[in-house]
Design a protein around this motif. Sequence first.
Motif, PDB file in Angstrom:
ATOM      1  N   LYS A  56       0.826  -1.208   0.000  1.00  0.00           N
ATOM      2  CA  LYS A  56       0.000   0.000   0.000  1.00  0.00           C
ATOM      3  C   LYS A  56       0.864   1.263   0.000  1.00  0.00           C
ATOM      4  O   LYS A  56       0.596   2.220  -0.734  1.00  0.00           O
ATOM      5  N   ARG A  57       1.927   1.259   0.803  1.00  0.00           N
ATOM      6  CA  ARG A  57       2.795   2.446   0.901  1.00  0.00           C
ATOM      7  C   ARG A  57       3.566   2.671  -0.394  1.00  0.00           C
ATOM      8  O   ARG A  57       3.751   3.810  -0.827  1.00  0.00           O
ATOM      9  N   PHE A  58       4.016   1.576  -1.014  1.00  0.00           N
ATOM     10  CA  PHE A  58       4.748   1.674  -2.284  1.00  0.00           C
ATOM     11  C   PHE A  58       3.878   2.314  -3.363  1.00  0.00           C
ATOM     12  O   PHE A  58       4.286   3.250  -4.042  1.00  0.00           O
ATOM     13  N   HIS A  59       2.654   1.824  -3.491  1.00  0.00           N
ATOM     14  CA  HIS A  59       1.760   2.380  -4.500  1.00  0.00           C
ATOM     15  C   HIS A  59       1.367   3.818  -4.153  1.00  0.00           C
ATOM     16  O   HIS A  59       1.193   4.649  -5.051  1.00  0.00           O
ATOM     17  N   GLY A  60       1.234   4.115  -2.866  1.00  0.00           N
ATOM     18  CA  GLY A  60       0.916   5.474  -2.464  1.00  0.00           C
ATOM     19  C   GLY A  60       2.023   6.454  -2.836  1.00  0.00           C
ATOM     20  O   GLY A  60       1.752   7.535  -3.384  1.00  0.00           O
ATOM     21  N   LEU A  61       3.268   6.080  -2.553  1.00  0.00           N
ATOM     22  CA  LEU A  61       4.394   6.944  -2.928  1.00  0.00           C
ATOM     23  C   LEU A  61       4.492   7.100  -4.437  1.00  0.00           C
ATOM     24  O   LEU A  61       4.759   8.192  -4.950  1.00  0.00           O
ATOM     25  N   ASN A  62       4.268   5.994  -5.154  1.00  0.00           N
ATOM     26  CA  ASN A  62       4.342   6.051  -6.617  1.00  0.00           C
ATOM     27  C   ASN A  62       3.265   6.978  -7.177  1.00  0.00           C
ATOM     28  O   ASN A  62       3.538   7.823  -8.044  1.00  0.00           O
ATOM     29  N   ASP A  63       2.041   6.850  -6.680  1.00  0.00           N
ATOM     30  CA  ASP A  63       0.944   7.694  -7.171  1.00  0.00           C
ATOM     31  C   ASP A  63       1.169   9.165  -6.817  1.00  0.00           C
ATOM     32  O   ASP A  63       0.849  10.062  -7.608  1.00  0.00           O
ATOM     33  N   ASP A  64       1.704   9.419  -5.622  1.00  0.00           N
ATOM     34  CA  ASP A  64       1.882  10.803  -5.168  1.00  0.00           C
ATOM     35  C   ASP A  64       3.025  11.520  -5.893  1.00  0.00           C
ATOM     36  O   ASP A  64       2.953  12.736  -6.109  1.00  0.00           O
ATOM     37  N   TYR A  65       4.071  10.787  -6.251  1.00  0.00           N
ATOM     38  CA  TYR A  65       5.274  11.453  -6.747  1.00  0.00           C
ATOM     39  C   TYR A  65       5.606  11.133  -8.205  1.00  0.00           C
ATOM     40  O   TYR A  65       6.584  11.654  -8.740  1.00  0.00           O
ATOM     41  N   ARG A  66       4.789  10.292  -8.848  1.00  0.00           N
ATOM     42  CA  ARG A  66       5.057   9.944 -10.243  1.00  0.00           C
ATOM     43  C   ARG A  66       5.106  11.183 -11.129  1.00  0.00           C
ATOM     44  O   ARG A  66       5.994  11.334 -11.967  1.00  0.00           O
ATOM     45  N   LYS A  67       4.156  12.084 -10.945  1.00  0.00           N
ATOM     46  CA  LYS A  67       4.101  13.274 -11.806  1.00  0.00           C
ATOM     47  C   LYS A  67       5.285  14.203 -11.574  1.00  0.00           C
ATOM     48  O   LYS A  67       5.685  14.941 -12.470  1.00  0.00           O
ATOM     49  N   TYR A  86      13.842   5.221 -11.367  1.00  0.00           N
ATOM     50  CA  TYR A  86      12.424   5.170 -10.991  1.00  0.00           C
ATOM     51  C   TYR A  86      11.695   4.118 -11.819  1.00  0.00           C
ATOM     52  O   TYR A  86      10.941   3.287 -11.275  1.00  0.00           O
ATOM     53  N   ASP A  87      11.892   4.128 -13.140  1.00  0.00           N
ATOM     54  CA  ASP A  87      11.221   3.155 -14.011  1.00  0.00           C
ATOM     55  C   ASP A  87      11.604   1.731 -13.635  1.00  0.00           C
ATOM     56  O   ASP A  87      10.772   0.821 -13.650  1.00  0.00           O
ATOM     57  N   SER A  88      12.880   1.531 -13.301  1.00  0.00           N
ATOM     58  CA  SER A  88      13.345   0.197 -12.918  1.00  0.00           C
ATOM     59  C   SER A  88      12.679  -0.263 -11.624  1.00  0.00           C
ATOM     60  O   SER A  88      12.245  -1.417 -11.512  1.00  0.00           O
ATOM     61  N   ILE A  89      12.584   0.621 -10.638  1.00  0.00           N
ATOM     62  CA  ILE A  89      11.967   0.270  -9.355  1.00  0.00           C
ATOM     63  C   ILE A  89      10.505  -0.092  -9.551  1.00  0.00           C
ATOM     64  O   ILE A  89      10.015  -1.101  -9.037  1.00  0.00           O
ATOM     65  N   VAL A  90       9.791   0.713 -10.310  1.00  0.00           N
ATOM     66  CA  VAL A  90       8.357   0.478 -10.515  1.00  0.00           C
ATOM     67  C   VAL A  90       8.127  -0.798 -11.312  1.00  0.00           C
ATOM     68  O   VAL A  90       7.227  -1.589 -11.017  1.00  0.00           O
ATOM     69  N   SER A  91       8.959  -1.038 -12.339  1.00  0.00           N
ATOM     70  CA  SER A  91       8.809  -2.244 -13.163  1.00  0.00           C
ATOM     71  C   SER A  91       9.054  -3.505 -12.345  1.00  0.00           C
ATOM     72  O   SER A  91       8.380  -4.522 -12.534  1.00  0.00           O
ATOM     73  N   ASP A  92      10.031  -3.459 -11.432  1.00  0.00           N
ATOM     74  CA  ASP A  92      10.358  -4.637 -10.630  1.00  0.00           C
ATOM     75  C   ASP A  92       9.362  -4.867  -9.504  1.00  0.00           C
ATOM     76  O   ASP A  92       9.356  -5.921  -8.889  1.00  0.00           O
ATOM     77  N   GLY A  93       8.538  -3.864  -9.229  1.00  0.00           N
ATOM     78  CA  GLY A  93       7.587  -4.010  -8.136  1.00  0.00           C
ATOM     79  C   GLY A  93       6.295  -4.682  -8.552  1.00  0.00           C
ATOM     80  O   GLY A  93       5.715  -5.437  -7.783  1.00  0.00           O
ATOM     81  N   ASP A  94       5.811  -4.403  -9.762  1.00  0.00           N
ATOM     82  CA  ASP A  94       4.505  -4.893 -10.190  1.00  0.00           C
ATOM     83  C   ASP A  94       4.596  -5.605 -11.530  1.00  0.00           C
ATOM     84  O   ASP A  94       5.463  -5.303 -12.344  1.00  0.00           O
ATOM     85  N   ILE A  95       3.670  -6.525 -11.770  1.00  0.00           N
ATOM     86  CA  ILE A  95       3.555  -7.138 -13.087  1.00  0.00           C
ATOM     87  C   ILE A  95       3.120  -6.083 -14.104  1.00  0.00           C
ATOM     88  O   ILE A  95       3.666  -5.990 -15.196  1.00  0.00           O
TER      89      ILE A  95
END
Length: 791
Positions: free
Chosen positions: A574-585, A599-608
């Motif tokens: 939940k916290r990972f997705h929250g940080l991603n949604d808040d700071y992606r832009k 950033y792209d590498s971290i997000v890609s390795d976190g989710d399918i």
Amino acid sequence: MQGREAGKATTIMQKFLKGSSEDNIPPMPVVIGMSATTQRFNILVEGTSSTIHKSVVSADEVRASGLLKDRIVITYPEERSVNNDMAILQAAADDWKEKWDHWYQYCYEQHYAYINPVFVIQVLNGSENKMSATDLDDCLQKIEERTGFCFETGQVVHTFGQTNASITVNGIDVRYEEPSRISDDRNIRVVFFKENLSTGWDCPRAETMMSFKHANDATYIAQLLGRMVRTPMQMHIQVDDVLNDVHLYLPYFNESTVKDVVEALQSAEGGDIPTDIYGESVGCKTFETLTVKTRNKKEDTPVPGQLTLDVFGSQGEDSNVGAIQIVEIPSGIGEAADTSEPIGFSNENGYARVYQQKPEEQKVDIQSQAEVSKVNDHKSDVYDLHLASNIDRQEGSLKDEPDDLFDREGVMKFINDAGLLSYNVRSLRINNYLKSLFEMAHLLTISGLYREAIREVQTEIALMIADYVEKLKLEGNYDELVNQVKEFKLVTQIFDAFGETVDNYSVHDLFTTTDTDIDRQFRVAEVKLGNEGIGMVYGNKHIDVNNPSAFKVDVILFVADDECMNNLHNYAQKRFHGLNDDYRKYIATVDSDKIRRKYDSIVSDGDIVSKHNFRLPETIQVPHEDGGKEYNNHLFVNDITGVAKLKLNTWEAGVIEEEEKRDDFICWIRNPSRASWALCIPYEIESETKPTFPDFIVVRKDVRLGYVIDLLEPHNPYFKDNLGKAKGFAEYARQNPGVGRIQLIRMIKDAAGKHKFKRLDMSKSAIRDKVSHAMTIDELDHIFDIDGFFE
């Protein structure tokens, strides 16, 4: 494992893997095999009684990792051409110089250490009297002529096996260098070799290769090229697509023999290699470079007292452009002093002669990287330079270059700052969310976007431990669990002084409490918590000076509780997705390609299926297609001609024609499905998530925002993926309210037999809701019939 010894080697290997009773060899308990060509390994382990677990990494996943180049481009001479070798070498030198310039610009802007790409030249074997049948002096001379480089000792090396001494080439010392050391020596620019770079050699800096080998060596060249496909920075370059390929030049090959190289590369070097391979003749480029940074004729027109030359564009003996003499005439001398024209032309002795008025208080600033030879004259200063390619000597005037129709760089900046979502779809998730959360928090802290991120995450997890310990104490279970952690079991047997058993080998268990093993258990717990110092963060706040190891026991108890760890991983997700949604832009606005790539590498390795910022590069490469149409309203165009030559099918061309007729239309972008920068939307089909790439990104004028971005997808209604893609577009529209139109488009034949384009716009909430609830393709067709419209 190769050649005649393969059978014997396989037998020996199988004895170790499966065991051999006659040789008294037990089977290996665990065997890990990793290979791009797994067939040989699979044969090796056939018939084993062990369980085999396979972890298959697809070619698309390797491509997405950025570890390999996107393209291998092989250039060969046109049919019936003679004396190919030096002409091809000049083309290779031009390519290497382009790579050098692009890498220099990229590393300078991104604050990276310079790559310094290597030019690798494979020469022919020699004889007793000659080091090589290839003219090395001529090679180096041609490279210097084409690039403008004047090589120094140490910048050119050889790897010839017959000598480890230095040789002299074109007047400079060329030392021997071990192949394994080439990649790390940033001073090396050109490498001459014969046979010894194919096996075990690795040099990601090798960006351009020229081979004087003949067509019967296709397999060998494929092996060599396989050593050069790694990316120098272990990542895709987002802002400059020129840097995502490796180029091979083969003067003694043709279209047919180049196919042999491709087949050898794809079979012998790894099967389904995740790098696209293209062949091109010298006269027909396979790829064209397009950019948003076009030249403007108003900017390029020389002003009095200043002339800027492109010195590398017109050098070399094949150039049909002559030299130019710039003659500065002081004020008051002859008719030139009275004229208002800044530049005039005449042609004398093969030179274009440029007369330029020079007031006494004005000095001419000549910006050039070329050498300027100055000849003093009583009436003028004369400079001999190479004429820039944008001056037409025959016409005696500057070529008319088109002005930009719109602010291309401004449009690109708007798109990149808009924070549009693009997705990466993988077949498996690599990291657990706890690791992804820590990596995201560290990145936000380092980038300055959220400096307290990692500290807050550590504090929140430490608070979870504290709450758990408090709960145990309230329930009265804490002391018992602490004793279990501290208990240390001793096993005892009793013997007399002569080694005789006293109680018939009875085993006595002794339990005691000790702090000896707590540190080891604490270290294990820290690893399970991500090795991020969570235990010490907890200890700093809850340490008991009378019992300094008590906090370690608390951490051990927390990690040993399955419910606690499940809660921790749910929190991390939940916290990972929250940080991603808040700071992606905000990541989109960071002026660092390194931060964005991380950033792209971290997000890609976190989710399918992972969310990313859609971001355009400044330079792209597009395949050159015969029969293409020239568009000056495509965002990316040739920097000289101001147009992009693209071949669209009937549907695509028709949609663009309709868009061009709109009053608010500004430009469009073709969104290629295989490009690393392309905008991607996930959709579901047959219970599997797949990626789709809308054909067009269209930019229109907007009264409030300045611009608005549309996504258009002309799509055949008979394809089975229609419903899945429509639902995917609908969900994308829901998550991206800032996007203008998101349309699925079908070509319809009206009563008169004329083709028209019917559109279904997912940006409209009512239509989006209908599409989201549709269960069959028939329902989607009905929605098209009722809610579809024509422009």
